[in-house]
Scaffold this active site. Structure first.
Site, short mmCIF file in Angstrom:
data_model
loop_
_atom_site.label_atom_id
_atom_site.label_comp_id
_atom_site.label_asym_id
_atom_site.label_seq_id
_atom_site.Cartn_x
_atom_site.Cartn_y
_atom_site.Cartn_z
N CYS A 138 10.43 24.06 26.47
CA CYS A 138 9.24 23.59 25.78
C CYS A 138 9.58 22.16 25.35
O CYS A 138 10.26 21.46 26.11
CB CYS A 138 8.85 24.51 24.61
SG CYS A 138 10.16 24.86 23.43
N ASN A 139 9.17 21.72 24.20
CA ASN A 139 9.51 20.37 23.78
C ASN A 139 10.98 20.30 23.38
O ASN A 139 11.75 19.55 23.96
CB ASN A 139 8.62 19.93 22.62
CG ASN A 139 8.91 18.53 22.16
OD1 ASN A 139 9.16 17.66 22.96
ND2 ASN A 139 8.90 18.33 20.86
#
Length: 192
Positions: A138-139
């Site tokens: 994800c981030n």
């Protein structure tokens, strides 16, 4: 002890970082907890991560967890990863010869993690069963992607939440599903 007090008490244990900050007017600075140094002028405004997280953590043979920084071609090649599952944040660059899947998922407690898992698990399962190495990111590789990997371990490896969470946390110490994701995953545990 308040939350703020506990944060301040652990501040000295954090690793030092240096961040390049470019303001909208073009002023550019290197900043750390001790220094702010002007280094350049007249550039467009943006923030550059000076210490990218370039190490995907191996959870199982063929299954890696990391941040979006791990989507770099050199990192993927170094770890033999050819499949990328992006959760909430699409891979910054997509390279020929790699397989990518993007699944929308906000890192909010009220996000429907069941829908995200339903979208991710078949792709993840097929890739791992075909012997491919998969990066789930994800981030920051903390909440969304960690939740998907925990859900995979629970669904496909028949682990309980605590065991799956410990396994993920043991390989990626910063992993921490948000409160809503954790609640959903714990409830999955009780349905077994």
């Amino acid at each position: 002890m308040s939350f703020l007090d506990s944060l301040l008490a652990t501040r000295d244990k954090l690793k030092p970082t240096v961040t390049s900050v470019t303001y909208a007017d073009g002023r550019k600075y290197l900043e750390s907890s001790a220094v702010s140094k002007k280094i350049c002028e007249n550039l467009p405004g943006y923030v550059v991560d000076m210490k990218p997280d370039l190490v995907p953590c191996k959870v199982l043979d063929g299954l890696y967890l990391g941040s979006q920084d791990c989507c770099d071609r050199d990192v993927l090649n170094e770890y033999g990863i050819h499949v990328v599952l992006s959760v909430g944040v699409d891979a910054p660059v997509k390279y020929a010869g790699f397989t990518y899947k993007f699944v929308e998922c906000l890192d909010l407690p009220e996000t429907d993690l069941e829908r995200c898992l339903a979208d991710c698990l078949p792709f993840l399962t097929n890739s791992v069963e075909e012997g491919k190495r998969v990066l789930v990111h994800c981030n920051a590789g903390v909440s969304r992607s960690a939740s998907i990997v925990i859900g995979y371990l629970m669904a496909k490896r028949s682990l309980g939440f605590d065991e799956a969470y410990s396994m993920v946390k043991g390989t990626r110490g910063c992993a921490r599903p948000n409160a809503g994701f954790e609640r959903f995953l714990r409830n999955l545990n009780t349905k077994k």
